[in-house]
Write a protein that holds these residues in place. Structure first.
Motif, mmCIF file in Angstrom:
data_model
loop_
_atom_site.group_PDB
_atom_site.id
_atom_site.type_symbol
_atom_site.label_atom_id
_atom_site.label_comp_id
_atom_site.label_asym_id
_atom_site.label_seq_id
_atom_site.Cartn_x
_atom_site.Cartn_y
_atom_site.Cartn_z
ATOM 1 N N TYR A 44 0.731 -1.388 0.217
ATOM 2 C CA TYR A 44 0.061 0.211 0.305
ATOM 3 C C TYR A 44 1.087 1.430 -0.256
ATOM 4 O O TYR A 44 0.270 2.145 -0.681
ATOM 5 N N CYS A 45 1.983 1.728 0.587
ATOM 6 C CA CYS A 45 2.893 2.604 0.840
ATOM 7 C C CYS A 45 3.438 2.375 -0.210
ATOM 8 O O CYS A 45 4.341 3.745 -0.262
ATOM 9 N N GLN A 46 4.533 1.515 -0.724
ATOM 10 C CA GLN A 46 4.987 1.812 -1.310
ATOM 11 C C GLN A 46 6.967 2.245 -0.716
ATOM 12 O O GLN A 46 7.780 2.798 -1.355
ATOM 13 N N MET A 47 6.636 1.718 0.749
ATOM 14 C CA MET A 47 7.755 2.520 1.318
ATOM 15 C C MET A 47 8.363 1.284 1.922
ATOM 16 O O MET A 47 8.001 -0.292 1.868
ATOM 17 N N GLN A 48 10.330 0.756 2.264
ATOM 18 C CA GLN A 48 10.437 0.294 2.599
ATOM 19 C C GLN A 48 10.395 -0.786 3.456
ATOM 20 O O GLN A 48 10.451 0.212 4.813
ATOM 21 N N LEU A 49 10.275 -1.657 3.403
ATOM 22 C CA LEU A 49 9.504 -2.069 4.958
ATOM 23 C C LEU A 49 10.329 -2.175 6.058
ATOM 24 O O LEU A 49 9.968 -1.898 7.620
ATOM 25 N N LYS A 99 5.631 -7.584 10.266
ATOM 26 C CA LYS A 99 5.821 -7.168 8.952
ATOM 27 C C LYS A 99 4.673 -8.792 8.336
ATOM 28 O O LYS A 99 4.139 -9.646 8.963
ATOM 29 N N ALA A 100 3.849 -8.502 6.768
ATOM 30 C CA ALA A 100 3.414 -9.719 6.681
ATOM 31 C C ALA A 100 4.235 -9.707 5.157
ATOM 32 O O ALA A 100 4.363 -8.413 4.566
ATOM 33 N N GLN A 101 3.764 -11.307 4.529
ATOM 34 C CA GLN A 101 3.902 -10.742 3.101
ATOM 35 C C GLN A 101 2.965 -12.240 2.594
ATOM 36 O O GLN A 101 2.639 -13.120 3.492
ATOM 37 N N VAL A 102 2.096 -11.409 1.854
ATOM 38 C CA VAL A 102 1.267 -12.855 0.686
ATOM 39 C C VAL A 102 1.499 -13.235 -0.529
ATOM 40 O O VAL A 102 2.289 -12.553 -1.256
ATOM 41 N N HIS A 103 1.326 -14.183 -0.476
ATOM 42 C CA HIS A 103 1.934 -15.458 -1.958
ATOM 43 C C HIS A 103 0.941 -14.972 -2.415
ATOM 44 O O HIS A 103 0.036 -15.843 -2.420
ATOM 45 N N MET A 104 0.680 -14.812 -3.886
ATOM 46 C CA MET A 104 -0.528 -14.381 -4.809
ATOM 47 C C MET A 104 0.029 -16.138 -6.035
ATOM 48 O O MET A 104 1.187 -16.380 -6.267
ATOM 49 N N LYS A 105 -1.530 -16.666 -6.025
ATOM 50 C CA LYS A 105 -1.335 -17.686 -7.456
ATOM 51 C C LYS A 105 -0.955 -16.817 -8.188
ATOM 52 O O LYS A 105 -1.076 -15.697 -8.968
ATOM 53 N N GLY A 106 0.315 -17.422 -9.135
ATOM 54 C CA GLY A 106 0.744 -17.505 -10.399
ATOM 55 C C GLY A 106 2.282 -15.863 -10.357
ATOM 56 O O GLY A 106 2.573 -15.384 -11.133
ATOM 57 N N TYR A 107 2.665 -15.476 -9.056
ATOM 58 C CA TYR A 107 3.367 -14.492 -8.820
ATOM 59 C C TYR A 107 4.503 -15.290 -7.934
ATOM 60 O O TYR A 107 4.853 -15.245 -7.102
ATOM 61 N N PRO A 108 5.187 -16.079 -8.583
ATOM 62 C CA PRO A 108 6.605 -17.509 -7.749
ATOM 63 C C PRO A 108 7.103 -16.057 -7.371
ATOM 64 O O PRO A 108 7.855 -15.333 -8.370
ATOM 65 N N GLY A 109 7.627 -16.370 -5.993
ATOM 66 C CA GLY A 109 8.860 -15.595 -5.212
ATOM 67 C C GLY A 109 8.690 -13.584 -5.607
ATOM 68 O O GLY A 109 9.216 -13.278 -5.602
ATOM 69 N N LYS A 110 7.421 -13.202 -6.025
ATOM 70 C CA LYS A 110 7.459 -12.287 -5.843
ATOM 71 C C LYS A 110 5.939 -11.816 -4.488
ATOM 72 O O LYS A 110 4.766 -11.503 -5.507
ATOM 73 N N PRO A 111 6.572 -11.943 -3.500
ATOM 74 C CA PRO A 111 5.091 -11.281 -2.627
ATOM 75 C C PRO A 111 4.970 -10.337 -2.522
ATOM 76 O O PRO A 111 5.098 -9.170 -2.646
ATOM 77 N N LEU A 112 3.290 -9.564 -2.017
ATOM 78 C CA LEU A 112 2.856 -8.549 -1.516
ATOM 79 C C LEU A 112 3.252 -8.348 -0.163
ATOM 80 O O LEU A 112 3.015 -9.362 1.108
ATOM 81 N N TYR A 113 3.821 -7.495 0.009
ATOM 82 C CA TYR A 113 4.473 -6.976 1.311
ATOM 83 C C TYR A 113 4.009 -6.285 1.890
ATOM 84 O O TYR A 113 2.924 -5.218 1.410
ATOM 85 N N PHE A 114 3.541 -6.062 3.200
ATOM 86 C CA PHE A 114 2.810 -4.975 3.877
ATOM 87 C C PHE A 114 3.529 -4.689 5.588
ATOM 88 O O PHE A 114 3.968 -5.743 6.520
ATOM 89 N N SER A 115 3.039 -3.158 5.531
ATOM 90 C CA SER A 115 4.211 -2.756 6.490
ATOM 91 C C SER A 115 3.670 -2.958 8.059
ATOM 92 O O SER A 115 3.915 -2.740 9.351
ATOM 93 N N GLN A 116 2.557 -3.432 8.020
ATOM 94 C CA GLN A 116 1.927 -3.931 9.494
ATOM 95 C C GLN A 116 0.845 -5.473 9.145
ATOM 96 O O GLN A 116 0.560 -6.120 7.993
ATOM 97 N N VAL A 117 0.873 -5.897 9.721
ATOM 98 C CA VAL A 117 0.085 -7.245 9.989
ATOM 99 C C VAL A 117 -1.565 -7.547 8.907
ATOM 100 O O VAL A 117 -1.445 -7.380 9.151
#
Length: 187
Positions: A35-40, A47-65
């Motif tokens: 969301y923020c595009q700031m360095q975690l 922090k949290a990371q969400v792994h989406m189908k079709g994007y191996p090794g490229k999780p969405l990172y989140f600054s807050q859980v």
């Protein structure tokens, strides 16, 4: 023969999709919040990371859980979530200012402290994850809140707006400002 090769190719592709690597990825200086595009690494708290189908090794990172859990529950979220990883705040060496770059635990099995007095990296209330139930209970006794599983966390704890101290905004204030803006645009 061509038909058999096409079927084999489709089967191999299907197997490849099922075998997508959903392992947690260590944080680096290039890891930025979805969301923020700031360095975690510049933000306090887990922090949290969400792994989406079709994007191996490229999780969405989140600054807050909290934000990752909200993302997973929003009706607008259309992709297939394969895994969510969260920092284990009970891991050796994990502190609020340095939660760790590689101490990930599965969000489904974590124990969360909900409603504590601590704020996450973006200044909102935080869900504080622990692998160990006793460590979660100890954190809750020192910082307030209740220990819950992921499925027990109420939506209002992750999706509701955050009232910041001193902003003087109540639900009624917000509704009145929204109505005034609508009246201004409409007339």
């Amino acid at each position: 023969m061509k038909r058999a090769l096409l079927i084999c190719a489709l089967l191999l592709t299907a197997c490849k999709d099922e075998a997508q690597d959903i392992s947690a990825v260590p944080l680096t200086e290039e890891s930025v919040g979805h969301y923020c595009q700031m360095q975690l690494l510049e933000h306090d708290g887990p922090k949290a990371q969400v792994h989406m189908k079709g994007y191996p090794g490229k999780p969405l990172y989140f600054s807050q859980v909290r934000d990752a859990v909200a993302y997973s529950r929003l009706p607008e979220q259309e992709g297939v979530i394969l895994a969510i990883w969260v920092n284990d705040m009970g891991a050796p060496g994990a502190t609020w200012t340095q939660p760790g770059a590689a101490n990930w635990i599965d969000a489904k099995t974590a124990h969360y402290v909900v409603g504590s007095t601590v704020e996450g990296g973006m200044g909102a209330p935080e869900l504080v994850p622990f692998a160990d139930l006793d460590k979660a209970a100890g954190f809750a006794s020192q910082n307030g809140g209740a220990v819950m599983s992921l499925t027990a966390i109420p939506d209002r704890a992750v999706i509701a707006p955050v009232a910041l101290p001193g902003d003087g905004t109540s639900d009624a204030d917000y509704s009145n400002r929204l109505k005034a803006l609508s009246d201004k645009i409409g007339g």
